[in-house]
Structure formats: C-alpha cells, structure tokens
Write a protein that holds these residues in place. Structure first.
Motif, short mmCIF file in Angstrom:
data_model
loop_
_atom_site.label_atom_id
_atom_site.label_comp_id
_atom_site.label_asym_id
_atom_site.label_seq_id
_atom_site.Cartn_x
_atom_site.Cartn_y
_atom_site.Cartn_z
N MET A 1 -24.54 63.17 -97.43
CA MET A 1 -23.65 64.02 -96.83
C MET A 1 -24.04 65.82 -97.04
O MET A 1 -24.55 65.91 -98.13
CB MET A 1 -22.22 64.11 -97.22
CG MET A 1 -21.25 64.64 -96.84
SD MET A 1 -19.37 64.34 -97.51
CE MET A 1 -18.60 64.50 -96.02
N ARG A 81 -16.71 58.47 -102.67
CA ARG A 81 -18.07 58.17 -101.90
C ARG A 81 -19.22 58.73 -102.54
O ARG A 81 -20.29 58.57 -102.20
CB ARG A 81 -17.74 58.85 -100.60
CG ARG A 81 -17.05 58.03 -99.65
CD ARG A 81 -16.75 58.63 -98.16
NE ARG A 81 -18.05 58.31 -97.44
CZ ARG A 81 -18.28 59.04 -96.33
NH1 ARG A 81 -17.43 59.50 -95.59
NH2 ARG A 81 -19.50 58.53 -95.66
N LYS A 83 -22.19 59.27 -104.93
CA LYS A 83 -23.10 58.41 -105.69
C LYS A 83 -23.61 58.99 -107.05
O LYS A 83 -23.80 58.34 -108.00
CB LYS A 83 -24.30 57.98 -104.88
CG LYS A 83 -24.01 56.80 -103.87
CD LYS A 83 -25.59 56.68 -103.03
CE LYS A 83 -25.33 55.51 -102.37
NZ LYS A 83 -26.44 55.21 -101.54
N TYR A 119 -27.44 68.65 -100.31
CA TYR A 119 -27.62 67.08 -99.69
C TYR A 119 -27.20 66.20 -100.82
O TYR A 119 -27.77 66.18 -101.88
CB TYR A 119 -29.05 66.80 -99.04
CG TYR A 119 -29.27 67.54 -98.22
CD1 TYR A 119 -28.96 67.24 -96.78
CD2 TYR A 119 -30.10 68.74 -98.28
CE1 TYR A 119 -29.35 68.16 -95.73
CE2 TYR A 119 -30.62 69.47 -97.23
CZ TYR A 119 -30.19 68.97 -95.92
OH TYR A 119 -30.72 69.89 -94.87
N PRO A 121 -26.02 62.45 -101.86
CA PRO A 121 -26.07 60.91 -101.76
C PRO A 121 -24.68 60.48 -101.71
O PRO A 121 -23.78 60.60 -102.73
CB PRO A 121 -26.76 60.20 -102.57
CG PRO A 121 -26.96 61.34 -103.92
CD PRO A 121 -26.82 62.48 -103.30
N ILE A 122 -24.08 59.81 -100.72
CA ILE A 122 -22.94 58.96 -100.64
C ILE A 122 -22.85 57.56 -100.37
O ILE A 122 -23.81 57.03 -99.61
CB ILE A 122 -21.90 59.78 -99.70
CG1 ILE A 122 -22.44 60.03 -98.26
CG2 ILE A 122 -21.69 61.44 -100.29
CD1 ILE A 122 -21.39 60.31 -97.15
N HIS A 123 -21.81 56.97 -100.62
CA HIS A 123 -21.76 55.59 -100.05
C HIS A 123 -21.22 55.60 -98.69
O HIS A 123 -20.55 56.50 -98.42
CB HIS A 123 -20.47 54.79 -101.16
CG HIS A 123 -20.94 54.51 -102.57
ND1 HIS A 123 -21.81 53.75 -102.83
CD2 HIS A 123 -20.54 55.40 -103.47
CE1 HIS A 123 -22.26 53.90 -104.23
NE2 HIS A 123 -21.30 54.82 -104.46
N PRO A 124 -21.51 54.63 -97.92
CA PRO A 124 -21.19 54.77 -96.46
C PRO A 124 -19.49 54.58 -96.42
O PRO A 124 -19.08 55.08 -95.24
CB PRO A 124 -21.93 53.58 -95.91
CG PRO A 124 -22.33 52.65 -97.00
CD PRO A 124 -22.34 53.57 -98.23
N ASP A 125 -19.11 53.76 -97.19
CA ASP A 125 -17.59 53.72 -97.16
C ASP A 125 -17.05 53.64 -98.52
O ASP A 125 -17.81 53.46 -99.34
CB ASP A 125 -17.04 52.59 -96.21
CG ASP A 125 -17.77 51.24 -96.87
OD1 ASP A 125 -18.13 51.14 -97.79
OD2 ASP A 125 -17.65 50.26 -95.91
#
Length: 127
Positions: A1, A81, A83, A119, A121-125
């Motif tokens: 994200m 979300r 990470k 930037y 990092p995130i989980h997709p859901d």
C-alpha cells in the motif's frame, strides 16, 4: 500500500473527526452549564438543565457515535492489513481502539500512520 503525504493527510483528517465531534458535544454541555459558573445556583440546577436539553445532547452524542463507528472500522481494517506489525502489537491497538475509539483513532494516526514509510507491505485481505 502506498502511503504518500496526500494519503496520510486524508487518513489524518478522518481520524480526527471523532474527537472534533465529541468535543463539540462537550463544549455544548459546558455552554449550557455556563450560567451556573457564578456560584449562586440551586442544588438541582445541573440536573434541570441536563433534563431540559436531553434531546439535543442525545442527538449530538448519537451523531458523534455514528460518525465514529465507520472510522473505527476503517482503522481496524488498516491495522489488520499491516504486515510490519506483530500480533501482540496489533492486539494492543485493537483493544485500545475498541475502548477509546475517538481518542484512539487520532493517536493511531499520530503514532502509526504518520510514521509509516511510503510503501508498506500489507495483507491482501483481513480474512
């Protein structure tokens, strides 16, 4: 994200709306009680003022709570979300957001969102 400055500012505005809404309710109540500040009031005056203005205060607090609920959910989804945070830290924030939603949403932005890199990092859901 991507959390560029524009996105962080938008999230910051959203996160401070609950505090502003509840602060407006608090100021309204103080304005109602301002005539009692001179010290010459009847013992039941606070109760009388509160009961006469109960409908307006209830409507204002209900509106503030309705405004706070989706922002609270938005903060929880953002938090879930991420990470880069471990589960224990996420749990602390979830409890804090759940208990003190208006104040915690602003602190969430101040302590977490404002300081994240561009930037993240995130989980997709969140499932």
């Amino acid at each position: 994200m991507v959390f560029d400055e524009k996105a962080k500012n938008r999230i910051g505005i959203l996160c401070f709306i609950p505090i502003i809404a509840f602060f407006a309710c608090f100021v309204y109540y103080l304005v109602l009680l301002l005539p009692l500040a001179d010290g010459n009031h009847v013992p039941g005056a606070v109760v009388g003022i509160t009961s006469r203005n109960y409908d307006t205060m209830f409507l204002m607090l209900a509106t503030a709570a309705i405004i706070t609920a989706p922002i609270f959910i938005y903060c929880l989804v953002l938090l879930a979300r991420f990470k880069h945070m471990n589960a224990a830290e996420k749990l602390k924030w979830i409890v804090f957001l759940s208990v003190l939603a208006p104040i915690a949403s602003a602190l969430f932005w101040l302590l977490i969102i404002r300081n994240v890199p561009k930037y993240v990092p995130i989980h997709p859901d969140i499932a």
